[in-house]
Design a protein around this motif. Structure first.
Motif, PDB file in Angstrom:
ATOM      1  N   TYR B  32     -17.435  17.283  19.588  1.00 29.91           N
ATOM      2  CA  TYR B  32     -16.528  18.405  19.416  1.00 29.91           C
ATOM      3  C   TYR B  32     -15.823  18.272  18.070  1.00 29.91           C
ATOM      4  O   TYR B  32     -15.576  17.171  17.586  1.00 29.91           O
ATOM      5  CB  TYR B  32     -15.470  18.422  20.523  1.00 29.91           C
ATOM      6  CG  TYR B  32     -15.945  19.023  21.818  1.00 29.91           C
ATOM      7  CD1 TYR B  32     -16.787  18.294  22.658  1.00 29.91           C
ATOM      8  CD2 TYR B  32     -15.560  20.294  22.202  1.00 29.91           C
ATOM      9  CE1 TYR B  32     -17.230  18.842  23.851  1.00 29.91           C
ATOM     10  CE2 TYR B  32     -15.996  20.846  23.400  1.00 29.91           C
ATOM     11  CZ  TYR B  32     -16.830  20.112  24.208  1.00 29.91           C
ATOM     12  OH  TYR B  32     -17.266  20.649  25.387  1.00 29.91           O
ATOM     13  N   HIS B  34     -12.426  18.824  16.128  1.00 31.23           N
ATOM     14  CA  HIS B  34     -10.997  18.988  16.374  1.00 31.23           C
ATOM     15  C   HIS B  34     -10.266  19.085  15.052  1.00 31.23           C
ATOM     16  O   HIS B  34     -10.632  18.427  14.081  1.00 31.23           O
ATOM     17  CB  HIS B  34     -10.443  17.785  17.140  1.00 31.23           C
ATOM     18  CG  HIS B  34     -10.908  17.688  18.556  1.00 31.23           C
ATOM     19  ND1 HIS B  34     -10.081  17.928  19.631  1.00 31.23           N
ATOM     20  CD2 HIS B  34     -12.114  17.375  19.077  1.00 31.23           C
ATOM     21  CE1 HIS B  34     -10.763  17.754  20.750  1.00 31.23           C
ATOM     22  NE2 HIS B  34     -11.995  17.421  20.446  1.00 31.23           N
ATOM     23  N   ARG B  91     -14.858  14.407  17.748  1.00 32.85           N
ATOM     24  CA  ARG B  91     -14.603  13.631  18.968  1.00 32.85           C
ATOM     25  C   ARG B  91     -15.887  12.896  19.296  1.00 32.85           C
ATOM     26  O   ARG B  91     -16.845  13.478  19.787  1.00 32.85           O
ATOM     27  CB  ARG B  91     -14.187  14.558  20.106  1.00 32.85           C
ATOM     28  CG  ARG B  91     -13.699  13.830  21.346  1.00 32.85           C
ATOM     29  CD  ARG B  91     -12.318  13.292  21.131  1.00 32.85           C
ATOM     30  NE  ARG B  91     -11.820  12.448  22.189  1.00 32.85           N
ATOM     31  CZ  ARG B  91     -11.076  12.845  23.223  1.00 32.85           C
ATOM     32  NH1 ARG B  91     -10.793  14.118  23.361  1.00 32.85           N
ATOM     33  NH2 ARG B  91     -10.646  11.995  24.108  1.00 32.85           N
ATOM     34  N   MET B  93     -18.241  11.248  21.172  1.00 28.86           N
ATOM     35  CA  MET B  93     -18.516  11.061  22.589  1.00 28.86           C
ATOM     36  C   MET B  93     -19.216   9.744  22.875  1.00 28.86           C
ATOM     37  O   MET B  93     -19.057   9.167  23.928  1.00 28.86           O
ATOM     38  CB  MET B  93     -19.375  12.204  23.119  1.00 28.86           C
ATOM     39  CG  MET B  93     -18.798  13.579  22.882  1.00 28.86           C
ATOM     40  SD  MET B  93     -17.344  13.926  23.870  1.00 28.86           S
ATOM     41  CE  MET B  93     -18.108  14.474  25.367  1.00 28.86           C
ATOM     42  N   THR B  95     -18.674   6.900  21.476  1.00 26.38           N
ATOM     43  CA  THR B  95     -17.855   5.717  21.217  1.00 26.38           C
ATOM     44  C   THR B  95     -16.590   5.783  22.044  1.00 26.38           C
ATOM     45  O   THR B  95     -15.508   5.483  21.570  1.00 26.38           O
ATOM     46  CB  THR B  95     -17.520   5.580  19.717  1.00 26.38           C
ATOM     47  OG1 THR B  95     -16.869   6.775  19.287  1.00 26.38           O
ATOM     48  CG2 THR B  95     -18.745   5.317  18.907  1.00 26.38           C
ATOM     49  N   GLY B  96     -16.726   6.197  23.268  1.00 26.68           N
ATOM     50  CA  GLY B  96     -15.603   6.202  24.182  1.00 26.68           C
ATOM     51  C   GLY B  96     -14.653   7.362  23.982  1.00 26.68           C
ATOM     52  O   GLY B  96     -13.500   7.281  24.375  1.00 26.68           O
ATOM     53  N   ASN B  97     -15.127   8.412  23.400  1.00 23.94           N
ATOM     54  CA  ASN B  97     -14.310   9.615  23.233  1.00 23.94           C
ATOM     55  C   ASN B  97     -13.057   9.385  22.414  1.00 23.94           C
ATOM     56  O   ASN B  97     -12.029  10.003  22.665  1.00 23.94           O
ATOM     57  CB  ASN B  97     -13.922  10.181  24.609  1.00 23.94           C
ATOM     58  CG  ASN B  97     -15.123  10.687  25.346  1.00 23.94           C
ATOM     59  OD1 ASN B  97     -15.856  11.512  24.842  1.00 23.94           O
ATOM     60  ND2 ASN B  97     -15.350  10.163  26.520  1.00 23.94           N
ATOM     61  N   GLN B  98     -13.105   8.501  21.461  1.00 27.45           N
ATOM     62  CA  GLN B  98     -11.919   8.225  20.678  1.00 27.45           C
ATOM     63  C   GLN B  98     -11.856   9.125  19.455  1.00 27.45           C
ATOM     64  O   GLN B  98     -12.850   9.577  18.948  1.00 27.45           O
ATOM     65  CB  GLN B  98     -11.905   6.763  20.250  1.00 27.45           C
ATOM     66  CG  GLN B  98     -11.941   5.801  21.412  1.00 27.45           C
ATOM     67  CD  GLN B  98     -10.917   6.139  22.482  1.00 27.45           C
ATOM     68  OE1 GLN B  98      -9.761   6.366  22.198  1.00 27.45           O
ATOM     69  NE2 GLN B  98     -11.351   6.200  23.734  1.00 27.45           N
ATOM     70  N   PHE B  99     -10.642   9.387  19.012  1.00 26.59           N
ATOM     71  CA  PHE B  99     -10.415  10.183  17.818  1.00 26.59           C
ATOM     72  C   PHE B  99     -10.336   9.280  16.604  1.00 26.59           C
ATOM     73  O   PHE B  99      -9.527   8.356  16.577  1.00 26.59           O
ATOM     74  CB  PHE B  99      -9.088  10.937  17.934  1.00 26.59           C
ATOM     75  CG  PHE B  99      -9.122  12.111  18.851  1.00 26.59           C
ATOM     76  CD1 PHE B  99      -8.870  11.967  20.196  1.00 26.59           C
ATOM     77  CD2 PHE B  99      -9.390  13.378  18.363  1.00 26.59           C
ATOM     78  CE1 PHE B  99      -8.896  13.059  21.050  1.00 26.59           C
ATOM     79  CE2 PHE B  99      -9.410  14.479  19.216  1.00 26.59           C
ATOM     80  CZ  PHE B  99      -9.160  14.322  20.555  1.00 26.59           C
ATOM     81  N   TYR B 100     -11.166   9.555  15.591  1.00 25.31           N
ATOM     82  CA  TYR B 100     -11.087   8.824  14.345  1.00 25.31           C
ATOM     83  C   TYR B 100     -10.664   9.799  13.251  1.00 25.31           C
ATOM     84  O   TYR B 100     -11.381  10.727  12.938  1.00 25.31           O
ATOM     85  CB  TYR B 100     -12.432   8.174  14.012  1.00 25.31           C
ATOM     86  CG  TYR B 100     -12.803   7.090  15.005  1.00 25.31           C
ATOM     87  CD1 TYR B 100     -13.619   7.355  16.091  1.00 25.31           C
ATOM     88  CD2 TYR B 100     -12.303   5.803  14.851  1.00 25.31           C
ATOM     89  CE1 TYR B 100     -13.936   6.365  17.003  1.00 25.31           C
ATOM     90  CE2 TYR B 100     -12.632   4.799  15.754  1.00 25.31           C
ATOM     91  CZ  TYR B 100     -13.438   5.089  16.830  1.00 25.31           C
ATOM     92  OH  TYR B 100     -13.756   4.113  17.733  1.00 25.31           O
TER      93      TYR B 100
END
Lengths: 114, 111
Positions: B32, B34, B91, B93, B95-100
């Motif tokens: 996604y 963002h 987003r 998906m 890598t654990g749904n983390q925000f970078y």
């Protein structure tokens, strides 16, 4: 009511000391995070907890230890502070770790190590 | 980690539309897109997100290229309160749904 609140907002301390930053969210979210923003304004994720369990631990020195007493709280404890730890630390929360919506951030805690 | 490329800075006149570009050529099918913004001395705040279709909300619009390798955040009428750093984030998906977060675009609004 503040959704994600952090205390203290400012923290000035000497090298070698141990300090904690507290974070609380009143949104009923399952997942909480700690981010570090350095002097170049780059935001980097440090930890992520889901329902009190650690799910992400980026390459952070083990002097940093997050603690989640319940899913509304995620505190950050830092041992033996170093000059390079000076930064703004942001706590955040989201509904769950698979949610594609928003992260809610606190206002940040500015840590200065002298 | 960030996998997005944005201009370091942009300027806009007040009351005019602003188009903030973001390149994400390595985006995967389940990523996604963002957008967050960070006002001075505040934490980041959510602006908008999307997957394939263009999205509108009360803050902004998100235009996503057909190949999804780029996107544009559109502020329809810039105000002085829109001056902030705007981050385009995938987003991740897998890598654990983390925000970078990347380095973002610093938007200056000129009165």
């Amino acid at each position: 009511d503040t959704a994600v609140s952090q205390t203290p907002k400012y923290l000035v301390t000497q090298m070698g000391n141990d300090k904690s930053i507290k974070c609380e969210q009143n949104l009923g979210h399952d997942t909480m995070y700690w981010y570090k923003q350095d002097s170049k304004k780059f935001l980097k994720i440090m930890f992520s907890y889901n329902n009190k369990e650690l799910i992400i631990n980026e390459t952070v020195p083990n002097r940093f230890s997050p603690k989640s007493p319940d899913k509304a709280h995620l505190n950050l404890h830092i041992n033996s502070l170093e000059l390079g730890d000076s930064a703004v630390y942001f706590c955040a929360s989201s509904q769950d770790d698979f949610y594609t919506g928003e992260l809610f951030f606190g206002e940040g805690s500015r840590l200065t190590v002298l | 980690d960030a996998k997005t490329t944005q201009p370091n800075s942009m300027e806009s006149n007040e009351e005019e539309p602003v188009h903030l570009p973001c390149n994400h050529s390595t985006i995967s099918g389940t990523d996604y897109i963002h957008w967050y913004r960070q006002l001075p001395s505040q934490g980041p705040e959510y602006v908008i997100h999307g997957l394939t279709s263009n999205v509108n909300n009360r803050m902004a619009s998100l235009a996503i290229a057909e190949d999804r390798k780029s996107s544009t955040l559109i502020l329809h009428r810039a105000t002085l309160r829109d001056a902030a750093v705007y981050y385009c984030i995938l987003r991740a998906m897998n890598t654990g749904n983390q925000f970078y977060f990347g380095t973002g675009t610093s938007l200056t609004v000129i009165p």
